[in-house]
Design a protein around this motif. Structure first.
Motif, PDB file in Angstrom:
ATOM      1  N   HIS A  16       4.583  -3.602   4.045  1.00 50.94           N
ATOM      2  CA  HIS A  16       3.611  -3.765   5.126  1.00 50.94           C
ATOM      3  C   HIS A  16       2.845  -2.462   5.371  1.00 50.94           C
ATOM      4  O   HIS A  16       1.616  -2.457   5.471  1.00 50.94           O
ATOM      5  N   MET A  17       3.559  -1.359   5.453  1.00 47.73           N
ATOM      6  CA  MET A  17       2.904  -0.064   5.682  1.00 47.73           C
ATOM      7  C   MET A  17       1.949   0.267   4.536  1.00 47.73           C
ATOM      8  O   MET A  17       0.825   0.699   4.766  1.00 47.73           O
ATOM      9  N   ALA A  25      -0.421   5.974   7.652  1.00 48.70           N
ATOM     10  CA  ALA A  25       0.636   6.791   7.056  1.00 48.70           C
ATOM     11  C   ALA A  25       0.122   8.196   6.764  1.00 48.70           C
ATOM     12  O   ALA A  25       0.803   9.189   7.038  1.00 48.70           O
ATOM     13  N   LEU A  26      -1.098   8.285   6.234  1.00 47.63           N
ATOM     14  CA  LEU A  26      -1.672   9.587   5.926  1.00 47.63           C
ATOM     15  C   LEU A  26      -1.888  10.404   7.201  1.00 47.63           C
ATOM     16  O   LEU A  26      -1.614  11.614   7.223  1.00 47.63           O
ATOM     17  N   ILE A  27      -2.336   9.768   8.258  1.00 48.40           N
ATOM     18  CA  ILE A  27      -2.513  10.470   9.538  1.00 48.40           C
ATOM     19  C   ILE A  27      -1.169  10.989  10.049  1.00 48.40           C
ATOM     20  O   ILE A  27      -1.076  12.122  10.522  1.00 48.40           O
ATOM     21  N   ILE A  28      -0.124  10.184   9.936  1.00 47.97           N
ATOM     22  CA  ILE A  28       1.211  10.609  10.374  1.00 47.97           C
ATOM     23  C   ILE A  28       1.674  11.822   9.572  1.00 47.97           C
ATOM     24  O   ILE A  28       2.176  12.799  10.132  1.00 47.97           O
ATOM     25  N   THR A  39      -3.640  14.190   0.750  1.00 48.32           N
ATOM     26  CA  THR A  39      -4.713  13.235   0.447  1.00 48.32           C
ATOM     27  C   THR A  39      -4.194  11.809   0.301  1.00 48.32           C
ATOM     28  O   THR A  39      -4.967  10.868   0.424  1.00 48.32           O
ATOM     29  N   THR A  40      -2.906  11.643   0.020  1.00 49.04           N
ATOM     30  CA  THR A  40      -2.301  10.309  -0.032  1.00 49.04           C
ATOM     31  C   THR A  40      -0.898  10.360   0.558  1.00 49.04           C
ATOM     32  O   THR A  40      -0.219  11.392   0.483  1.00 49.04           O
ATOM     33  N   THR A  54       6.007   9.481   0.356  1.00 51.16           N
ATOM     34  CA  THR A  54       5.746  10.258  -0.840  1.00 51.16           C
ATOM     35  C   THR A  54       4.297  10.715  -0.726  1.00 51.16           C
ATOM     36  O   THR A  54       3.384   9.897  -0.593  1.00 51.16           O
ATOM     37  N   VAL A  55       4.112  12.022  -0.731  1.00 50.52           N
ATOM     38  CA  VAL A  55       2.812  12.620  -0.459  1.00 50.52           C
ATOM     39  C   VAL A  55       2.196  13.139  -1.755  1.00 50.52           C
ATOM     40  O   VAL A  55       2.862  13.822  -2.536  1.00 50.52           O
TER      41      VAL A  55
END
Length: 98
Positions: A16-17, A25-28, A39-40, A54-55
C-alpha cells in the motif's frame, strides 16, 4: 524488533505504501530519517516500533513511530502522524486527509 503484524499484514502495508504513497515515504525519510537529500524511498519493513525504508536503492533508514503499535489498524494514523511531522520539519504544507 517485535511485530504484532503477520507477514501478510506487513506485505499489505508495504504494498500500500509503495503503490499509493511513495511521495509520502520520501517526505518522511527526508524530514525524519536524516536523509534530506534522498531521491527515492521504498517502504521495506514495518513492525511495532517503526517503519523502515530503502533509500536511493540501498541504504536502510528506520523511522520510529514514537509509540509501540499493538494493532494493524494503528499503522495508518502512525504513518499520517510521521508524514505531518516530516512536512512541518521540512517547512512544506501537508496535504489534507490521506
Amino acid at each position: 524488533m517485535s511485530t504484532p503484524f503477520t507477514p501478510a499484514a506487513v506485505q499489505a502495508i508495504k504494498s500500500h505504501m509503495n503503490d499509493d504513497h511513495p511521495d509520502d515515504a520520501l517526505i518522511i525519510v527526508r524530514g525524519l530519517g536524516g536523509r534530506p537529500e534522498a531521491t527515492t524511498a521504498v517502504t521495506s519493513d514495518v513492525d511495532a516500533e517503526g517503519i523502515e525504508f530503502t533509500v536511493d536503492g540501498g541504504e536502510r533508514v528506520r523511522v520510529p513511530w514514537g509509540e509501540t503499535l499493538t494493532e494493524r489498524s494503528q499503522v495508518r494514523m502512525a504513518v499520517v502522524r510521521l508524514y505531518r511531522d516530516a512536512c512541518e520539519k521540512l517547512g512544506i504544507p501537508a496535504r489534507g486527509q490521506h
